[in-house]
Write a protein that holds these residues in place. Structure first.
Motif, short mmCIF file in Angstrom:
data_model
loop_
_atom_site.label_atom_id
_atom_site.label_comp_id
_atom_site.label_asym_id
_atom_site.label_seq_id
_atom_site.Cartn_x
_atom_site.Cartn_y
_atom_site.Cartn_z
N VAL B 78 28.52 -39.63 -42.65
CA VAL B 78 28.76 -40.78 -41.76
C VAL B 78 28.25 -42.08 -42.40
O VAL B 78 28.88 -43.12 -42.30
N ILE B 79 27.09 -41.99 -43.07
CA ILE B 79 26.56 -43.19 -43.71
C ILE B 79 27.18 -43.39 -45.07
O ILE B 79 27.46 -44.51 -45.49
N ILE B 93 19.78 -50.11 -46.97
CA ILE B 93 19.54 -50.59 -45.61
C ILE B 93 20.14 -49.63 -44.58
O ILE B 93 19.51 -49.32 -43.57
N ALA B 94 21.35 -49.13 -44.86
CA ALA B 94 21.99 -48.24 -43.90
C ALA B 94 21.19 -46.94 -43.73
O ALA B 94 21.04 -46.43 -42.63
N LEU B 96 17.97 -46.61 -44.24
CA LEU B 96 16.76 -46.99 -43.51
C LEU B 96 17.05 -47.01 -42.02
O LEU B 96 16.30 -46.45 -41.20
N GLY B 97 18.16 -47.64 -41.66
CA GLY B 97 18.55 -47.71 -40.27
C GLY B 97 18.87 -46.33 -39.71
O GLY B 97 18.51 -46.01 -38.57
N GLU B 100 15.85 -44.61 -38.60
CA GLU B 100 15.38 -45.17 -37.34
C GLU B 100 16.20 -44.63 -36.17
O GLU B 100 15.65 -44.26 -35.13
N VAL B 101 17.52 -44.57 -36.35
CA VAL B 101 18.39 -44.06 -35.29
C VAL B 101 18.04 -42.60 -34.98
O VAL B 101 17.92 -42.21 -33.82
N VAL B 104 14.91 -42.47 -32.95
CA VAL B 104 15.11 -42.88 -31.56
C VAL B 104 15.85 -41.79 -30.78
O VAL B 104 15.51 -41.47 -29.64
N VAL B 105 16.85 -41.19 -31.42
CA VAL B 105 17.61 -40.13 -30.75
C VAL B 105 16.70 -38.94 -30.45
O VAL B 105 16.68 -38.42 -29.33
N ASN B 108 14.56 -39.40 -27.50
CA ASN B 108 15.19 -39.53 -26.19
C ASN B 108 15.95 -38.30 -25.70
O ASN B 108 16.19 -38.18 -24.51
N LEU B 109 16.34 -37.44 -26.63
CA LEU B 109 17.12 -36.29 -26.19
C LEU B 109 16.23 -35.29 -25.46
O LEU B 109 15.05 -35.15 -25.75
N TYR B 234 9.36 -44.21 -40.79
CA TYR B 234 9.48 -45.07 -41.97
C TYR B 234 8.42 -44.72 -43.03
O TYR B 234 8.69 -44.70 -44.22
#
Lengths: 292, 327, 253
Positions: B78-79, B93-94, B96-97, B100-101, B104-105, B108-109, B234
């Motif tokens: 995907v990246i 950068i992608a 790194l992001g 982070e995603v 976060v996922v 929250n899951l 990170y």
């Protein structure tokens, strides 16, 4: 309701735009991503906090102090982590890595200096909401919007009209040509890094006010958002950074308002992944810039 | 003997192996000159996939671990597909992001149990222990207790996997594909006009790195019983990067050395633990300034080879770099 | 005719770098491209090798339109090049540079490379031999184990030519191969290019050394401000008044 969200989004977005401006200014001149920007931002917030709580100065003075501290940190960053790498031909990843080094150094330093717990500014403004019919806005939001939009306008004017501003833009265009035309590129680079860091520090104060929280770890997620805006707006594109920041702010506020509040931190990078598929050169870049 | 084989030391040895695998994962991507900062994210994907497969579906560990690697690889697509077409900065950068995603996922899951993380993950040494008692070795062998024995077996398994990965990386670097990687690393555009499909090989290298990171993450999950979103932040990504920066990314041995040093360093630095991250940061800046190619580079390997030739020859011929230019 | 440019133009953000260029290259021919700095010579090479795609017009290789193909595809078809500012793979040896140049001519996949299958070992052996032969051809056979970055300048230029030849091209594009060379080195280069021609390859050459170009090339194409102002044998071009005015006159200093 809708207008309320837009206003909240713009307020938040204006701080993102200010952070992203720091990234994009440095990228324009040096062609590198300054990974330590988020930590300079965080130090700015702490310096202002100390000035306000310990020395009881007013907010504007504290912000000026933060900007100064940010500029000093920017100077140190340039001298220790960037300038030595320019002296020898190294891979273009080297500055990225060395600024990552500075970022974790500064974050850990802040943890040791200020402690891990979140601190907040003393209440300085009344909590009263100003009612404009379509939306309500708090005094603190007005302050944030005014300062960040004001700084952006001043910056834009300065870049367009002054000699130094023109030198910076010339150097962004092509550093070798600028040097041939008599621009002191070394000085331009130093000033750009200091300016970007000063702006970042002010953004730190604004974000600290907006969320009413200042903590050593705030640099990383905010830095990430600035990076996302950098890509969103196109690398080195100043207008792109401003508009991209506002867009991200609005997108985040809407994602919170319409259900996905806990995913707010992921919105920024969700946006850029979609963007990279559809428009790799950024929203405002011309095709080909993203190539190589 | 007993003090040497205490569970704490054995666990450190296991982490040395896991980190060495992470070193190889960042080496594989860097071999094409691409910087991936998403290895912590891929590790996390591998760890959660494997942990959930064993916990909720009851898949055996030896199948769940490779599945973790494959899951990481799928997300890498995907990246990778949009970013490998562009200059390297976008990938950095992608990724790194992405890390982070993923964090976060996971936070929250429901299935990942949010910030609390997953606990009670089937552990490799416990499973081995069970196997041993079924074989009637529940009370240990000789001076080794059953627990020590099963830990040692796990270490041996990890060591074998690591050896396979090192073999893979070394053979790769001497093959047609490895030459393509090296060419891209040196000068992407020149490689492209020399007839090398740079986009394809960059993507392959990125996938390999993601797969190995996912594998290492899955193994880590089955060593520690517990994983949580904060394990793959990170800072973990920076630590993995540090393996390659300190050890050197031009030769396979570089990141291995880096991971070895940096896994043991915190043990040595225990009295000044609060300054650990500052020291890491300083190492990154200092290395970039004074020795950007890392401690080990081609020249170092050649020199060492020449010096210890007699001894290396007596050992294994396959896993050592050849005299004419180990990479 | 092996390579044909038909009305090729290239604009960069509204600025015409090349406009309406047409010429052919025949098999086994040496064609020189001359013109003052900024005339668009290197842009021409970038278009032919697919680094940029033309804004309009068609580039054909053996009657097949190649515009829009990726550079590695065009190399695989049979067009290889060198760069004005040498671009070698600095951290690997000279021999490995040449072997990397032959990438599109060998087949071994990852699996074969890992297990060093019989097929792979044979292929590598033959490739190594071929690379050595090429190093010999360009005259740096004794440097095969030297890292490309540590070779002296002149030898780097030669190595780059060997790397280009390793791709088994029908057309070789050389971008200022004599830059920075002294007289005797240029003399050697002349011989080398003749050798390449003898292998049946066409050579397209950008060079400022007029002496070399006049003696070496079968045909010259003259560019000025992105336009073709003349084409023909060296003798014809030498007589062309426009060329003399635009280029030869100015270059004398």
């Amino acid at each position: 309701m809708l207008w309320q969200q837009v206003v909240n989004g713009l307020t938040l977005g204006s701080t993102y735009a200010l952070i992203a401006l720091g990234y994009t200014l440095i990228f324009g001149v040096l062609n590198i991503v300054n990974m330590a920007h988020g930590e300079i931002f965080m130090f700015g917030a702490f310096v202002a906090l100390m000035l306000v709580t310990t020395f009881k100065v007013n907010l504007l003075v504290a912000m000026a102090g933060a900007a100064l501290a940010g500029a000093v940190l920017g100077y140190l960053l340039e001298v220790t982590a960037l300038r030595p790498l320019r002296k020898r031909a190294v891979s273009h990843m080297a500055p990225l890595i060395s600024t990552i080094g500075v970022s974790i150094f500064l974050e850990s330093l802040a943890l040791n200096l200020f402690g891990a717990q979140s601190q907040s500014f003393p209440p300085m403004f009344s909590g009263k909401l100003l009612d404009f019919g379509l939306f309500q806005i708090s005094v603190i939001q007005v302050v944030i919007l005014a300062i960040s939009v004001g700084l952006m306008l001043v910056l834009k004017f300065w870049l367009d009209r002054t000699k130094m501003g023109k030198s910076i833009r010339a150097t962004s265009e092509n550093i070798d040509t600028a040097a041939i035309l008599g621009v002191n590129t070394q000085r331009v680079i130093t000033i750009t890094v200091m300016l970007a860091s000063g702006l970042g520090a002010v953004a730190g104060v604004l974000v600290g006010l907006a969320f009413n929280a200042v903590e050593p770890t705030m640099g990383i997620p905010m830095g990430f958002k600035g990076l996302a805006v950098l890509i969103l707006g196109g690398l080195g594109n100043i207008t792109g950074a401003m508009v991209g920041g506002l867009l991200l702010g609005i997108a985040e506020v809407f994602s919170v308002a319409y259900g996905a509040s806990s995913y707010r931190e992921a919105v920024a990078f969700g946006l850029i992944m979609v963007l990279l598929f559809l428009r790799p050169q950024g929203l405002f870049g011309s095709p080909g810039n993203g190539g190589r | 003997m007993d003090s040497l084989l205490n569970p704490y030391y054995l666990q450190i040895v296991m982490f040395v192996m896991i980190n060495a695998m992470l070193g190889i994962s960042i080496y594989l991507t860097l071999a094409t000159g691409q910087l991936s900062l998403g290895n912590a994210g891929f590790m996390s994907v591998g760890a959660y996939t494997s942990a959930l497969l064993t916990l909720k579906v009851g898949v055996p560990i030896f199948l769940a671990v490779p599945a973790g690697g494959i899951a990481a690889c799928l997300l890498a697509a995907v990246i990778g597909v949009p970013t490998t077409r562009m200059q390297g900065l976008y990938l950095a950068i992608a990724t790194l992001g992405f890390g982070e995603v993923v964090r976060v996922v996971a936070l929250n899951l429901k299935v990942t149990n949010g910030a609390l993380g997953l606990s009670g993950i089937p552990s490799m040494s416990v499973m081995t222990g069970k196997g041993l008692s079924e074989l009637g070795l529940g009370s240990g062998v000789g001076i080794l207790s059953a627990q020590q024995l099963s830990n040692i077996i796990v270490i041996v398994v990890l060591a074998l996997m690591l050896a396979c990965l090192v073999f893979f990386a070394l053979r790769l670097s001497k093959s047609r594909m490895g030459r393509a990687f090296a060419a891209i690393k040196a000068d992407e555009q020149a490689a492209e006009v020399s007839g090398i499909n740079t986009t394809y090989y960059k993507l392959v290298a990125f996938f390999m790195g993601a797969f190995v990171a996912g594998l290492a993450g899955a193994l880590a999950a089955h060593i520690t019983f517990y994983i949580g979103p904060q394990d793959f932040s990170y800072h973990k990504a920076v630590e993995i990067l540090l393996f390659a920066v300190l050890g050197g990314s031009n030769v396979v041995w570089g990141p291995l050395l880096g991971s070895f040093i940096l896994t043991l360093l915190p043990e040595v630095l225990r009295p000044v633990a609060e300054f650990r991250e500052m020291i890491y940061g300083a190492i990154l800046v200092i290395m970039m300034t004074f020795r950007p190619e890392g401690l080990l580079k081609e020249g170092t390997i050649r020199f060492l080879w020449a010096k210890f030739n007699w001894r290396a020859k007596a050992e294994d011929d396959n896993s050592q770099p050849e005299p004419e230019g180990g990479r | 005719m092996i390579l044909a440019l038909e009305n090729v133009s290239k604009n960069f953000g509204g600025l015409a770098a090349l406009s309406d260029i047409s010429f052919n290259v025949n098999a086994g021919e040496i064609v020189g491209v001359i013109g003052p700095n900024g005339a668009g010579k290197t842009t021409l090479f970038n278009l032919i090798t697919g680094v940029f795609s033309p804004s309009s017009g068609t580039i054909r290789y053996r009657d097949k339109a190649v515009n829009g193909l990726k550079p590695h595809k065009i190399t695989e078809l049979g067009v290889a090049r060198t760069f004005q500012n040498i671009r070698l793979f600095g951290h690997i040896s000279a021999l490995e540079n040449v072997m990397a140049g032959a990438h599109c001519r060998i087949k071994a996949n990852l699996w074969q490379g890992l297990w060093r299958t019989k097929v792979e070992r044979k292929e590598e052996r033959e490739l190594r031999q071929k690379a050595k032969t090429l190093l010999q051809l360009v005259g740096i056979a004794d440097e095969e184990n030297t890292l490309a970055a540590s070779l002296p300048y002149g030898k780097q230029r030669r190595l780059e030519i060997a790397r280009a030849l390793a791709a088994e091209p029908e057309v070789v594009l050389l971008d200022e191969p004599a830059a920075g060379m002294n007289e005797s080195e240029t003399e050697d280069l002349h011989g080398l290019i003749k050798e390449i021609q003898k292998l049946g390859k066409a050579v397209v050459l950008i060079e400022h050394d007029m002496n070399l170009m006049m003696n070496l090339c079968d045909r010259l194409v003259v560019l000025n401000f992105g336009k073709k102002i003349s084409e023909g044998t060296p003798d014809v071009v030498r007589e062309n008044a426009e060329v003399i005015e635009a280029y030869l006159g100015k270059e004398e200093e």
